[in-house]
Enzyme design. Structure first.
Site, mmCIF file in Angstrom:
data_model
loop_
_atom_site.group_PDB
_atom_site.id
_atom_site.type_symbol
_atom_site.label_atom_id
_atom_site.label_comp_id
_atom_site.label_asym_id
_atom_site.label_seq_id
_atom_site.Cartn_x
_atom_site.Cartn_y
_atom_site.Cartn_z
ATOM 1 N N LYS A 44 0.838 -1.197 0.000
ATOM 2 C CA LYS A 44 0.000 0.000 0.000
ATOM 3 C C LYS A 44 0.874 1.249 0.000
ATOM 4 O O LYS A 44 2.083 1.185 0.224
ATOM 5 C CB LYS A 44 -0.933 -0.004 1.212
ATOM 6 C CG LYS A 44 -0.234 -0.036 2.562
ATOM 7 C CD LYS A 44 -1.234 -0.161 3.693
ATOM 8 C CE LYS A 44 -0.517 -0.222 5.044
ATOM 9 N NZ LYS A 44 -1.462 -0.262 6.166
ATOM 10 N N ARG A 142 -10.644 -0.708 15.147
ATOM 11 C CA ARG A 142 -10.677 0.005 13.873
ATOM 12 C C ARG A 142 -11.562 -0.801 12.923
ATOM 13 O O ARG A 142 -12.734 -0.994 13.178
ATOM 14 C CB ARG A 142 -9.241 0.205 13.346
ATOM 15 C CG ARG A 142 -9.096 1.234 12.255
ATOM 16 C CD ARG A 142 -7.640 1.488 11.881
ATOM 17 N NE ARG A 142 -6.968 0.297 11.399
ATOM 18 C CZ ARG A 142 -5.722 0.260 10.928
ATOM 19 N NH1 ARG A 142 -5.017 1.374 10.894
ATOM 20 N NH2 ARG A 142 -5.183 -0.853 10.507
ATOM 21 N N TYR A 272 14.562 30.362 9.402
ATOM 22 C CA TYR A 272 13.347 30.932 9.972
ATOM 23 C C TYR A 272 13.295 30.756 11.489
ATOM 24 O O TYR A 272 13.695 29.722 12.027
ATOM 25 C CB TYR A 272 12.114 30.245 9.379
ATOM 26 C CG TYR A 272 11.810 30.602 7.938
ATOM 27 C CD1 TYR A 272 11.614 31.920 7.539
ATOM 28 C CD2 TYR A 272 11.694 29.609 6.978
ATOM 29 C CE1 TYR A 272 11.324 32.238 6.224
ATOM 30 C CE2 TYR A 272 11.400 29.909 5.651
ATOM 31 C CZ TYR A 272 11.221 31.224 5.287
ATOM 32 O OH TYR A 272 10.931 31.534 3.986
ATOM 33 N N MET A 320 10.958 24.729 3.151
ATOM 34 C CA MET A 320 10.241 23.964 2.136
ATOM 35 C C MET A 320 11.165 23.315 1.107
ATOM 36 O O MET A 320 10.965 22.159 0.726
ATOM 37 C CB MET A 320 9.220 24.850 1.419
ATOM 38 C CG MET A 320 8.386 24.104 0.392
ATOM 39 S SD MET A 320 7.180 25.151 -0.452
ATOM 40 C CE MET A 320 6.007 25.470 0.886
#
Length: 384
Positions: A44, A142, A272, A320
């Protein structure tokens, strides 16, 4: 120069996938299991970020018995490789996805009576049969029918004319750190199977164990299959696993390049938020990878990368598209040099587990977070 080396020279960031190692891993895992145990290969999430088509094709060649995916879209993509291998969809199907399920010749996971009715109606209208695996909830909370209610749902499935039962399974909640609860889940599952009249494990896939839970699998039981996900990619989810002695190889490595080298004076704040202040004059390198590539922001000021075979600490916040590292102790670093984020360079290595710890996450998330803008370069037994 190898094909991959030539290709990577024009890439800013890339992942290398060793498909030959993937095949060797599957064969080693199979050799460590009892001969009657079938291999359910979990592919998956684009084969955990390795690339579904390439990984599955080599897993087929290595001898996987069944493939498990998350949804009908993944099943359809996997079926493009051709007929022959059974496919199990692990997540619930939405209303309207039944046609795609049948077109992909995949099996659905079934948890409720409503699903039985829906599948029966859709298959009857199409003049076809829908294959299912009955999932029993033994404590995961679940997907799956609660274990005490499993016999009633089993009876409904076997009574349906256009629904065919091909397997029964459960999912362990804490196989890597709670042996007692895993054992209780196993007991619940076995009791549920015993209360299903006519259930013949020899004619079904009966599976509960995954890469992290195999160490508790009993030697004699109705279990005849295991689900292997991360382990086949060379990552041991739990260091105490009974498969820890199997020397699986890492299949995935993660690379980028130095985009800029510069000298900064002591006292300069970096990136940052000004979360790192240089304590002395330093040479820094700006790498061509950031969180939009899969370099997690949580690894800011914590992770290391390899440049020239030396460990270089990440400085400040990962942004980023760029990551800043300290290369003061590594002479001769230049623009274009390779930096290894996960993998080996010379005698040093940063494992996927180490990289994940630095980001306060798990290897599953790390692999599936490497984004589509990162090309995958594939290595086979014949080379790249």
């Amino acid at each position: 120069m190898s094909t991959v080396a030539a290709a990577s020279r024009i890439l800013r960031c890339w992942a290398e996938i060793d498909l030959a190692a993937l095949e060797r891993n599957l064969k080693l895992i199979r050799a460590s299991l009892p001969p009657h145990i079938r291999y359910v290969s979990v592919v998956k999430a684009d084969a955990y970020g390795h690339g579904l088509h390439s990984a599955a094709a080599h897993l087929m060649h290595a001898g996987a018995d069944l493939f498990a995916v998350a949804n009908v879209t993944e099943a359809a993509a996997l079926r493009e490789l051709g007929p022959g291998w059974p496919i199990l969809i692990l997540s619930p199907l939405l209303p309207g996805e039944e046609t795609s399920l049948m077109d992909s010749d995949a099996a659905a996971t079934i948890s409720t009576a409503e699903e039985v009715d829906r599948f029966e109606q859709a298959a009857k209208a199409a003049g076809r049969t829908i294959t299912v695996h009955l999932k029993i909830d033994t404590g995961m909370g679940r997907v799956g029918v609660w274990h005490e209610e499993a016999p009633a749902l089993y009876a409904k499935v076997t009574a349906a004319e256009h629904v065919r039962l091909a397997g029964v399974f459960t999912h362990f909640a804490s196989p890597d750190d709670d042996v007692e609860f895993t054992a209780e889940q196993r007991r619940r599952f076995l009791r549920a199977l015993q209360r299903c009249p006519g259930l013949d494990p020899s004619k079904l896939f009966v599976h509960a164990d995954n890469s992290a839970g195999i160490e508790t699998m009993p030697g004699s039981s109705p279990f005849n299959a295991v689900r292997i996900g991360l382990l086949q990619f060379g990552v041991l989810p739990h260091p105490n696993s009974m498969l820890g002695q199997v020397r699986t190889e890492p299949v995935f490595s993660f690379h980028t390049r130095v985009g800029l080298v510069k000298r900064l004076p002591g006292g300069t704040t970096v990136s940052y938020g000004r979360t790192h202040t240089l304590q002395r004059d330093a040479t820094i390198a700006v790498l061509c990878a950031g969180y939009a590539d899969g370099m997690p922001r949580a690894a800011s000021n914590r992770a290391h990368v390899l440049i020239h075979g030396r460990r270089c600490p990440v400085l400040g916040r990962i942004t980023m598209d760029q990551t800043i590292v300290d290369v003061s102790a590594v002479p001769g670093v230049a623009c274009g040099d390779e930096a290894v984020l996960v993998g080996r360079q010379d005698e040093e290595e940063i494992s996927l587990a180490e990289f994940s710890r630095a980001a306060d996450t798990i290897p599953w998330e790390t692999l599936t977070s490497v984004t589509k803008r990162v090309p995958r370069l594939y290595k086979t037994a014949l080379g790249f």
